[in-house]
Motif scaffolding. Sequence first.
Motif, PDB file in Angstrom:
ATOM      1  N   GLY A 188       0.857  -1.184   0.000  1.00 51.73           N
ATOM      2  CA  GLY A 188       0.000   0.000   0.000  1.00 51.73           C
ATOM      3  C   GLY A 188       0.896   1.237   0.000  1.00 51.73           C
ATOM      4  O   GLY A 188       2.062   1.165  -0.402  1.00 51.73           O
ATOM      5  N   GLY A 238       2.416   2.844   2.394  1.00 49.03           N
ATOM      6  CA  GLY A 238       3.621   2.765   3.225  1.00 49.03           C
ATOM      7  C   GLY A 238       4.633   1.787   2.662  1.00 49.03           C
ATOM      8  O   GLY A 238       5.795   2.133   2.418  1.00 49.03           O
ATOM      9  N   GLU A 291       2.463  -9.026  -1.288  1.00 53.32           N
ATOM     10  CA  GLU A 291       1.170  -8.320  -1.423  1.00 53.32           C
ATOM     11  C   GLU A 291       0.189  -9.211  -2.192  1.00 53.32           C
ATOM     12  O   GLU A 291       0.479  -9.616  -3.313  1.00 53.32           O
ATOM     13  N   CYS A 330      -7.436   4.323  -1.768  1.00 52.80           N
ATOM     14  CA  CYS A 330      -8.463   4.901  -0.884  1.00 52.80           C
ATOM     15  C   CYS A 330      -8.633   6.399  -1.161  1.00 52.80           C
ATOM     16  O   CYS A 330      -9.762   6.865  -1.320  1.00 52.80           O
ATOM     17  N   VAL A 371       0.903 -12.888   4.118  1.00 55.43           N
ATOM     18  CA  VAL A 371       1.704 -13.387   5.241  1.00 55.43           C
ATOM     19  C   VAL A 371       0.768 -13.870   6.342  1.00 55.43           C
ATOM     20  O   VAL A 371      -0.138 -13.139   6.768  1.00 55.43           O
ATOM     21  N   ARG A 426      -8.273   5.564  10.409  1.00 58.20           N
ATOM     22  CA  ARG A 426      -7.717   5.873   9.094  1.00 58.20           C
ATOM     23  C   ARG A 426      -8.393   7.099   8.503  1.00 58.20           C
ATOM     24  O   ARG A 426      -9.616   7.141   8.411  1.00 58.20           O
ATOM     25  N   ASP A 448      -0.680   3.203   8.563  1.00 57.72           N
ATOM     26  CA  ASP A 448      -1.777   3.329   9.517  1.00 57.72           C
ATOM     27  C   ASP A 448      -1.594   2.481  10.778  1.00 57.72           C
ATOM     28  O   ASP A 448      -2.164   2.797  11.821  1.00 57.72           O
ATOM     29  N   SER A 505      -2.781   8.844   7.263  1.00 58.00           N
ATOM     30  CA  SER A 505      -3.081   9.270   5.893  1.00 58.00           C
ATOM     31  C   SER A 505      -2.136   8.610   4.901  1.00 58.00           C
ATOM     32  O   SER A 505      -1.057   8.131   5.272  1.00 58.00           O
ATOM     33  N   GLY A 506      -2.540   8.623   3.636  1.00 53.68           N
ATOM     34  CA  GLY A 506      -1.685   8.133   2.575  1.00 53.68           C
ATOM     35  C   GLY A 506      -0.428   8.988   2.448  1.00 53.68           C
ATOM     36  O   GLY A 506       0.665   8.477   2.214  1.00 53.68           O
ATOM     37  N   SER A 507      -0.583  10.304   2.624  1.00 50.11           N
ATOM     38  CA  SER A 507       0.576  11.198   2.563  1.00 50.11           C
ATOM     39  C   SER A 507       1.606  10.809   3.615  1.00 50.11           C
ATOM     40  O   SER A 507       2.807  10.753   3.343  1.00 50.11           O
TER      41      SER A 507
HETATM   42  C1  LIG Z   1     -12.349   6.915   1.980  1.00 47.75           C
HETATM   43  C2  LIG Z   1     -10.896   7.213   2.234  1.00 47.75           C
HETATM   44  C3  LIG Z   1     -10.324   8.365   1.724  1.00 47.75           C
HETATM   45  C4  LIG Z   1      -8.995   8.652   1.976  1.00 47.75           C
HETATM   46  N1  LIG Z   1      -8.477   9.807   1.441  1.00 47.75           N
HETATM   47  C5  LIG Z   1      -7.186  10.130   1.687  1.00 47.75           C
HETATM   48  C6  LIG Z   1      -6.636  11.322   1.130  1.00 47.75           C
HETATM   49  O1  LIG Z   1      -7.293  12.085   0.401  1.00 47.75           O
HETATM   50  N2  LIG Z   1      -5.353  11.606   1.426  1.00 47.75           N
HETATM   51  C7  LIG Z   1      -4.569  10.792   2.195  1.00 47.75           C
HETATM   52  O2  LIG Z   1      -3.399  11.120   2.411  1.00 47.75           O
HETATM   53  N3  LIG Z   1      -5.069   9.652   2.727  1.00 47.75           N
HETATM   54  C8  LIG Z   1      -6.352   9.295   2.499  1.00 47.75           C
HETATM   55  N4  LIG Z   1      -6.870   8.129   3.030  1.00 47.75           N
HETATM   56  C9  LIG Z   1      -6.028   7.334   3.970  1.00 47.75           C
HETATM   57  C10 LIG Z   1      -5.095   6.355   3.267  1.00 47.75           C
HETATM   58  O3  LIG Z   1      -5.819   5.533   2.391  1.00 47.75           O
HETATM   59  C11 LIG Z   1      -4.385   5.471   4.296  1.00 47.75           C
HETATM   60  O4  LIG Z   1      -3.862   6.259   5.323  1.00 47.75           O
HETATM   61  C12 LIG Z   1      -3.259   4.684   3.621  1.00 47.75           C
HETATM   62  O5  LIG Z   1      -3.813   3.772   2.699  1.00 47.75           O
HETATM   63  C13 LIG Z   1      -2.387   3.951   4.646  1.00 47.75           C
HETATM   64  O6  LIG Z   1      -1.364   3.249   4.007  1.00 47.75           O
HETATM   65  P1  LIG Z   1      -0.862   1.849   4.560  1.00 47.75           P
HETATM   66  O7  LIG Z   1       0.323   1.510   3.740  1.00 47.75           O
HETATM   67  O8  LIG Z   1      -0.758   1.879   6.021  1.00 47.75           O
HETATM   68  O9  LIG Z   1      -2.071   0.841   4.244  1.00 47.75           O
HETATM   69  P2  LIG Z   1      -2.740   0.408   2.857  1.00 47.75           P
HETATM   70  O10 LIG Z   1      -2.547   1.452   1.831  1.00 47.75           O
HETATM   71  O11 LIG Z   1      -4.104  -0.039   3.194  1.00 47.75           O
HETATM   72  O12 LIG Z   1      -1.889  -0.844   2.403  1.00 47.75           O
HETATM   73  C14 LIG Z   1      -1.856  -2.039   3.126  1.00 47.75           C
HETATM   74  C15 LIG Z   1      -1.500  -3.155   2.155  1.00 47.75           C
HETATM   75  O13 LIG Z   1      -1.093  -4.304   2.887  1.00 47.75           O
HETATM   76  C16 LIG Z   1      -1.619  -5.450   2.292  1.00 47.75           C
HETATM   77  N5  LIG Z   1      -1.670  -6.490   3.327  1.00 47.75           N
HETATM   78  C17 LIG Z   1      -2.416  -6.487   4.471  1.00 47.75           C
HETATM   79  N6  LIG Z   1      -2.190  -7.609   5.184  1.00 47.75           N
HETATM   80  C18 LIG Z   1      -1.278  -8.335   4.486  1.00 47.75           C
HETATM   81  C19 LIG Z   1      -0.646  -9.601   4.726  1.00 47.75           C
HETATM   82  N7  LIG Z   1      -0.913 -10.327   5.804  1.00 47.75           N
HETATM   83  N8  LIG Z   1       0.244 -10.056   3.800  1.00 47.75           N
HETATM   84  C20 LIG Z   1       0.539  -9.315   2.695  1.00 47.75           C
HETATM   85  N9  LIG Z   1      -0.036  -8.110   2.437  1.00 47.75           N
HETATM   86  C21 LIG Z   1      -0.926  -7.642   3.318  1.00 47.75           C
HETATM   87  C22 LIG Z   1      -2.986  -5.019   1.775  1.00 47.75           C
HETATM   88  O14 LIG Z   1      -3.450  -5.862   0.748  1.00 47.75           O
HETATM   89  C23 LIG Z   1      -2.695  -3.592   1.303  1.00 47.75           C
HETATM   90  O15 LIG Z   1      -2.342  -3.532  -0.056  1.00 47.75           O
HETATM   91  C24 LIG Z   1      -8.199   7.788   2.764  1.00 47.75           C
HETATM   92  C25 LIG Z   1      -8.767   6.620   3.274  1.00 47.75           C
HETATM   93  C26 LIG Z   1     -10.100   6.326   3.011  1.00 47.75           C
HETATM   94  C27 LIG Z   1     -10.685   5.068   3.555  1.00 47.75           C
END
Ligand SMILES: Cc1cc2nc3c(=O)[nH]c(=O)nc-3n(C[C@H](O)[C@H](O)[C@H](O)COP(=O)(O)OP(=O)(O)OC[C@H]3O[C@@H](n4cnc5c(N)ncnc54)[C@H](O)[C@@H]3O)c2cc1C
Lengths: 101, 441
Positions: free
Chosen positions: B45, B47, B68, B76, B111, B194, B328, B337-339
Motif C-alpha cells: 500500500g 507505506g 502483497e 483509498c 503473510v 484511518r 496506519d 493518511s496516505g501522505s
Molecule cells: C475513503 C478514504 C479516503 C482517503 N483519502 C485520503 C486522502 O485524500 N489523502 C490521504 O493522504 N489519505 C487518504 N486516506 C487514507 C489512506 O488511504 C491510508 O492512510 C493509507 O492507505 C495507509 O497506508 P498503509 O500503507 O498503512 O495501508 P494500505 O494502503 O491499506 O496498504 C496495506 C497493504 O497491505 C496489504 N496487506 C495487508 N495484510 C497483508 C498480509 N498479511 N500479507 C501481505 N499483504 C498484506 C494489503 O493488501 C494492502 O495492499 C483515505 C482513506 C479512506 C478510507
Amino acid sequence: MKNNKITLACVGLVGLAVSGIAGAVDARARFMAANCSYCHGPDGKSHGAIPSLAGLEPGYFVKQMKAFQDGSRPATVMKKHANGYTDAEFEAMAKYFAAIK
Amino acid sequence: MALNRRDFLKTSFGAAGIAATAGLAGCATAQIGSSGPKVVVVGAGFGGATFARYLKMWAPNANVTLIEPNAKFVSCPFSNTVLAGINTMDDITLPYDNLKKIVDNFVPDTVTAIDTTKQTVTTAGGHTFAYDKLVLAGGIELMYDKVQGYDAEAQKTVMHAWKAGPQTATLRKQLEAMPDGGTFVMSVPMAPYRCPPGPYERACMVASYFKRAKPRSKIIILDGNPDIASKKGLFVAAWTKHFGYGTADSMIDFRGNNQPRAVDVKMMMVSTEFDDVKGDVINVVPPMRAAKVCGVAGVRDGSNGNWCTIDYRTFESKVVKNVHILGDSALTNFPKSGSVANNTGKMCAYALSEQFAGRQFDPSPVVTNTCYSGTGMGTAFHVATVFRWDETKQSMVPPKDANGVSAEESETEWAYMESWAKNVWADTLGLPQSYNFTAKG
Ligand SMILES: Cc1cc2nc3c(=O)[nH]c(=O)nc-3n(C[C@H](O)[C@H](O)[C@H](O)COP(=O)(O)OP(=O)(O)OC[C@H]3O[C@@H](n4cnc5c(N)ncnc54)[C@H](O)[C@@H]3O)c2cc1C
C-alpha cells in the motif's frame, strides 16, 4: 556464504578508499527533497497543476521558499511547509533539485 | 537520478557499513537478487510500496522482498469521488508493474505467520522468507465484532468501503439504486482511525451526487466522536454553502456521540446508545486497529493493544527488534493518511539505508502531512503539518506556524488535489512520467 564474503571484502576496500570524500551525495538533502515529491512528483517532476521543482535555478528556489515564509508570495499550502525548514535546508534542497535533469 | 552500483558503493558504503551488513547476515532460505541485508516488506500500500521503492534507490544492495496479495493497487484517496460518480473504479486502480521491476522479489501472497526469534515470515502459499529487517505495512484491521449483528451475512449488505476495492464499487451501486427521497446512513469511528477527514469528505461527495441526481434524499452521519473530528470549520462551511446545513431542509443531519453499537439488516437499522436510525443504504465503518499481521508478529502493544508503538527515528517496534511498522498500523502523532504513509516510508528507508552504510541517524528528521478533501462541488481544501524530531520532547512535533488549514475552499485547491493524487500514486508505485492517469478532478 563464501561468495558473500568476497563481495563484502570488495565493498570494504572501496568504502575505505573513498571514506575521505563522503558526502558526494548529500543523503539528508536527498531525503528532505523526497518529502516534497508526494505533491511535486517523483524527483520533483509533477503531473498536473502543482509546479515541478526539477531543474529550478537555486537562487530562484530559495527566494520562493523565503517568500512563502514571510507571506510576500501568496500560497495555499506552501507557507506551512516552508515554515518547517531552515534557511540552510532550503539551500541544500535547492542544490538537489537544480541538479535534476 | 538512479545511481549505478559503483556510485552507490562509493557514496554510501563506508567500512562500518560492512560490519553492520556482515552482522546481519543470517542463514537464509534461497535468496534471489542483491546480496545485501534481507528486507522483507509486508503490504504494497502507500507505506510498504514507497518504502520498498526508496530503499532500492538509497541502498541498492539491500535484498528487498515485497509481499502483497492484491493484483493491483486500488487507492483509498479519491475513492470518495467514485461514490460521487466523478471517477470510476478503473480511474483509481493502478498497476504494480513498475514496482515489480524495482524490488528483488515481488510475492503475490498473504503473510500468515511470523517468527520474530528465527526472523522468518511464512505465507498462505507456504513460502518462508528469512529477514534481517521486517517491515509491516499492512494498513488496518476492521473489528466487526464490536458492532452487534455485523456478521458475515450482514457484511453482504452493509459496506464499510474503508478499504478501497469491491466494497467501494458495491456502495456506489447501492447509492445508484437508492430512490430519490431515500436516506443514506453513514458512520464515523472513534479516533484514532484511518483518514480523519475521510468520513466528512464522504458526506460531501455523496451529497453532491444526491444534489445532482436525487435531490430529495438525506444523509445521516452517526459520529462516535463528540464533534466533527477534522477540519470542522471548513466542512461546516461547505455543508452550509452547498447542502443547506443548518436549515430545516439540510441534506446532511450530523449526530455526534453516536457510535453504532448494532446493525439489523432485516430492519435496515443502525442502533447507537441514543438512536435507532433506519436507512435505505447503510455504510457502517467499524472500529479499527493495526493490521492483522501486526497481531501475528506480536507488535500491537499500544493503545489497549490496538496499535503499534515505534521509535520515530527508525520506525522500529518498541517491543520487537528488527520489526519496523509503517503507515496506519503505527501509533504516532501523525494522522493516518496516505501522505504520511508515503512520507514515513521514505523516512524509514532513509534510516535503514544510513544504518546499512554504517552512518549515524539523522539527528533531526523532518516529515510532513497534507490531506486534501474535496467537496464534490468543484472545490477542495487542505490541512498541512510539518513534523520535526524534538530531542527534549523525544517526539515528532510541528515547528512554529508549520501547521494549519486552508483559509477557504477553492477551485484552485481542487486542481491541486487532483495533481497531488497523481503525484503520490506515481511516487508510491514508481509510475513513469509518461503514465496516462485517467482520474479527473
Ligand atoms: C475513503 C478514504 C479516503 C482517503 N483519502 C485520503 C486522502 O485524500 N489523502 C490521504 O493522504 N489519505 C487518504 N486516506 C487514507 C489512506 O488511504 C491510508 O492512510 C493509507 O492507505 C495507509 O497506508 P498503509 O500503507 O498503512 O495501508 P494500505 O494502503 O491499506 O496498504 C496495506 C497493504 O497491505 C496489504 N496487506 C495487508 N495484510 C497483508 C498480509 N498479511 N500479507 C501481505 N499483504 C498484506 C494489503 O493488501 C494492502 O495492499 C483515505 C482513506 C479512506 C478510507
